[in-house]
Design an enzyme around this catalytic site. Sequence first.
Site, PDB file in Angstrom:
ATOM      1  NE  ARG A  18      -1.548  49.675  47.963  1.00 39.76           N
ATOM      2  CZ  ARG A  18      -0.831  49.557  49.063  1.00 39.76           C
ATOM      3  NH1 ARG A  18      -0.893  48.451  49.777  1.00 39.76           N
ATOM      4  NH2 ARG A  18      -0.032  50.531  49.452  1.00 39.76           N
TER       5      ARG A  18
ATOM      6  CE  LYS B 222       3.789  55.000  59.463  1.00 38.92           C
ATOM      7  NZ  LYS B 222       3.467  54.579  58.089  1.00 38.92           N
TER       8      LYS B 222
ATOM      9  N   GLY C 111      -0.995  55.860  53.374  1.00 42.19           N
ATOM     10  CA  GLY C 111      -2.192  55.045  53.608  1.00 42.19           C
ATOM     11  C   GLY C 111      -3.246  55.768  54.426  1.00 42.19           C
TER      12      GLY C 111
ATOM     13  N   GLY D  15       4.750  54.394  51.734  1.00 40.63           N
ATOM     14  CA  GLY D  15       6.204  54.396  51.881  1.00 40.63           C
ATOM     15  C   GLY D  15       6.906  54.707  50.571  1.00 40.63           C
TER      16      GLY D  15
HETATM   17  N1  LIG Z   1      -1.698  64.978  67.078  1.00 41.56           N
HETATM   18  C1  LIG Z   1      -1.555  63.676  66.930  1.00 41.56           C
HETATM   19  N2  LIG Z   1      -1.138  62.903  67.937  1.00 41.56           N
HETATM   20  C2  LIG Z   1      -1.001  61.579  67.779  1.00 41.56           C
HETATM   21  N3  LIG Z   1      -1.252  60.917  66.634  1.00 41.56           N
HETATM   22  C3  LIG Z   1      -1.645  61.641  65.587  1.00 41.56           C
HETATM   23  C4  LIG Z   1      -1.812  63.038  65.670  1.00 41.56           C
HETATM   24  N4  LIG Z   1      -2.211  63.479  64.454  1.00 41.56           N
HETATM   25  C5  LIG Z   1      -2.326  62.410  63.667  1.00 41.56           C
HETATM   26  N5  LIG Z   1      -1.982  61.289  64.327  1.00 41.56           N
HETATM   27  C6  LIG Z   1      -2.027  59.910  63.834  1.00 41.56           C
HETATM   28  O1  LIG Z   1      -1.149  59.735  62.750  1.00 41.56           O
HETATM   29  C7  LIG Z   1      -1.525  58.517  62.119  1.00 41.56           C
HETATM   30  C8  LIG Z   1      -1.095  58.534  60.682  1.00 41.56           C
HETATM   31  O2  LIG Z   1       0.287  58.769  60.619  1.00 41.56           O
HETATM   32  P1  LIG Z   1       1.183  58.296  59.410  1.00 41.56           P
HETATM   33  O3  LIG Z   1       1.212  56.805  59.375  1.00 41.56           O
HETATM   34  O4  LIG Z   1       2.459  59.032  59.562  1.00 41.56           O
HETATM   35  O5  LIG Z   1       0.364  58.855  58.141  1.00 41.56           O
HETATM   36  P2  LIG Z   1       0.256  58.269  56.657  1.00 41.56           P
HETATM   37  O6  LIG Z   1      -0.135  56.821  56.746  1.00 41.56           O
HETATM   38  O7  LIG Z   1      -0.809  59.092  55.971  1.00 41.56           O
HETATM   39  O8  LIG Z   1       1.615  58.461  56.067  1.00 41.56           O
HETATM   40  C9  LIG Z   1      -3.007  58.404  62.270  1.00 41.56           C
HETATM   41  O9  LIG Z   1      -3.311  57.142  62.800  1.00 41.56           O
HETATM   42  C10 LIG Z   1      -3.361  59.540  63.231  1.00 41.56           C
HETATM   43  O10 LIG Z   1      -4.251  59.131  64.251  1.00 41.56           O
HETATM   44  O1  LIG Z   2       1.200  48.655  51.741  1.00 42.59           O
HETATM   45  C1  LIG Z   2       2.317  48.941  51.360  1.00 42.59           C
HETATM   46  O2  LIG Z   2       3.022  50.015  51.811  1.00 42.59           O
HETATM   47  P1  LIG Z   2       2.362  51.400  52.425  1.00 42.59           P
HETATM   48  O3  LIG Z   2       1.503  51.032  53.621  1.00 42.59           O
HETATM   49  O4  LIG Z   2       3.567  52.210  52.819  1.00 42.59           O
HETATM   50  O5  LIG Z   2       1.575  52.030  51.301  1.00 42.59           O
HETATM   51  C2  LIG Z   2       3.019  48.151  50.276  1.00 42.59           C
HETATM   52  O6  LIG Z   2       2.221  47.079  49.822  1.00 42.59           O
HETATM   53  C3  LIG Z   2       4.353  47.635  50.802  1.00 42.59           C
HETATM   54  O7  LIG Z   2       4.137  46.764  51.861  1.00 42.59           O
HETATM   55  P2  LIG Z   2       5.289  46.542  52.951  1.00 42.59           P
HETATM   56  O8  LIG Z   2       5.451  47.845  53.712  1.00 42.59           O
HETATM   57  O9  LIG Z   2       4.814  45.385  53.819  1.00 42.59           O
HETATM   58  O10 LIG Z   2       6.550  46.185  52.183  1.00 42.59           O
END
Ligand SMILES: Nc1ncnc2c1ncn2[C@@H]1O[C@H](COP(=O)(O)OP(=O)(O)O)[C@@H](O)[C@H]1O
Ligand SMILES: O=C(OP(=O)(O)O)[C@H](O)COP(=O)(O)O
Length: 394
Positions: free
Chosen positions: A36, A197, A351, A374
């Site tokens: 970043r 999520k 992320g 997000g």
């Molecule tokens: N089949 C699964 N069961 C449980 N967790 C999973 C599975 N597939 C992926 N994940 C978990 O999903 C997490 C990421 O999800 P998310 O935060 O939605 O993705 P991103 O950050 O890319 O948007 C990872 O930590 C991964 O371990």
């Molecule tokens: O890391 C961030 O968001 P992201 O993990 O969804 O990419 C941004 O810096 C926003 O942070 P926040 O979700 O604490 O408002």
Amino acid sequence: MNKKSVKDVELKGKRVFCRVDFNVPMKDGQVTDETRIRAALPTIEYLTNQGAKVILASHLGRPKGSVVEELRLTPVAKRLSELLGKEVKKADEAYGDSVKAMVDTLSEGDVLLLENVRFYPGEEKNDSELAKAFAELADVYVNDAFGAAHRAHASTEGIAHHLPAVSGLLMEKELDVLGKALSNPERPFTAIIGGAKVKDKIGVIENLLEKVDNLIIGGGLAYTFVKAQGHEVGKSLLEEDKIELAKSFMEKAKEKGVNFYMPVDVVVADDFSEEANIKTVAIEEIPSDWEALDIGPKTREIYSDVIQNSKLVIWNGPMGVFELKKFAGGTRAVAEALAEANDTYSVIGGGDSAAAVEKFHLADRMSHISTGGGASLEFMEGKALPGVVALNDK
Ligand SMILES: Nc1ncnc2c1ncn2[C@@H]1O[C@H](COP(=O)(O)OP(=O)(O)O)[C@@H](O)[C@H]1O
Ligand SMILES: O=C(OP(=O)(O)O)[C@H](O)COP(=O)(O)O
């Protein structure tokens, strides 16, 4: 984009309050991933080259309105200074007389980094007094913090009402790339949605069904759909109250002629750990006391083929628990297919997906890795981003 950018305003000699997203991972007082910071360099360099006095502001973590020593931006200032090859001054506060005094010492082309804006309760409340206090430091406001553009905070939204307000180059690029992907996509257009999520992403899926040719579902998200298809999912991640919605999406996909891809086989485990016993089973054969933690080899092959035959792919969310070696194969296969698809424009958001691509050393083979998780999701959902809406129209 219909918003003004740094290129549309006079900057020479001006004090510029530039909101960046320096919310970077840190360990033991060191920045561990500088993506970043690097992403903000073009705007910072543009501002300094134009002779602006650059005042940078960012949040780091979630200190919730009070000072948290480990969340000071001092290590970021140090790293930024190395990357820019010039001194970066660092304030210990984000507004007020001491900061004003530091701003007064800036010459054209100088850079000052303010303290973490989330040390103040007014930041996340979008307090207008705090927004005014930020605005008093500067003549022009630049928002380059795409990753925080979905937040209506004092330094991302409120301040824009008190100064000429324009986007930075990173913000412009992110909106341009994601906007093009969604408004005038090259086809076949494929979206890959995975991760964990379910609640956050289900809305995105509905919106994407209006736009894509192929929708690929993987990760923990998939099992609510698998259940909706009538199969048992054992102990896999499941969002019971979204099963009906998942069903309706599959029907909507059919109506719209969208190819809806779901895992046909999965890697199941008897424990959520690296030591677990694992086996590959067909999707309709997930044992009741096992959980599916990755997509299987047949699914990887199908998904890779779809990717190879797409002109545009957006990917958000890993295909499995890629943090554990045993369950990283599906995510790696998708990342590799994207890396090898030379005619395919690939956009990675989120992320964890970005981290996965970094981990597999494939980041430089993707067309665009978004700095916002997000933010890119909300944008793809069709939601307005407050940090963008507040900027001046062209
Ligand atoms: N089949 C699964 N069961 C449980 N967790 C999973 C599975 N597939 C992926 N994940 C978990 O999903 C997490 C990421 O999800 P998310 O935060 O939605 O993705 P991103 O950050 O890319 O948007 C990872 O930590 C991964 O371990
Ligand atoms: O890391 C961030 O968001 P992201 O993990 O969804 O990419 C941004 O810096 C926003 O942070 P926040 O979700 O604490 O408002």
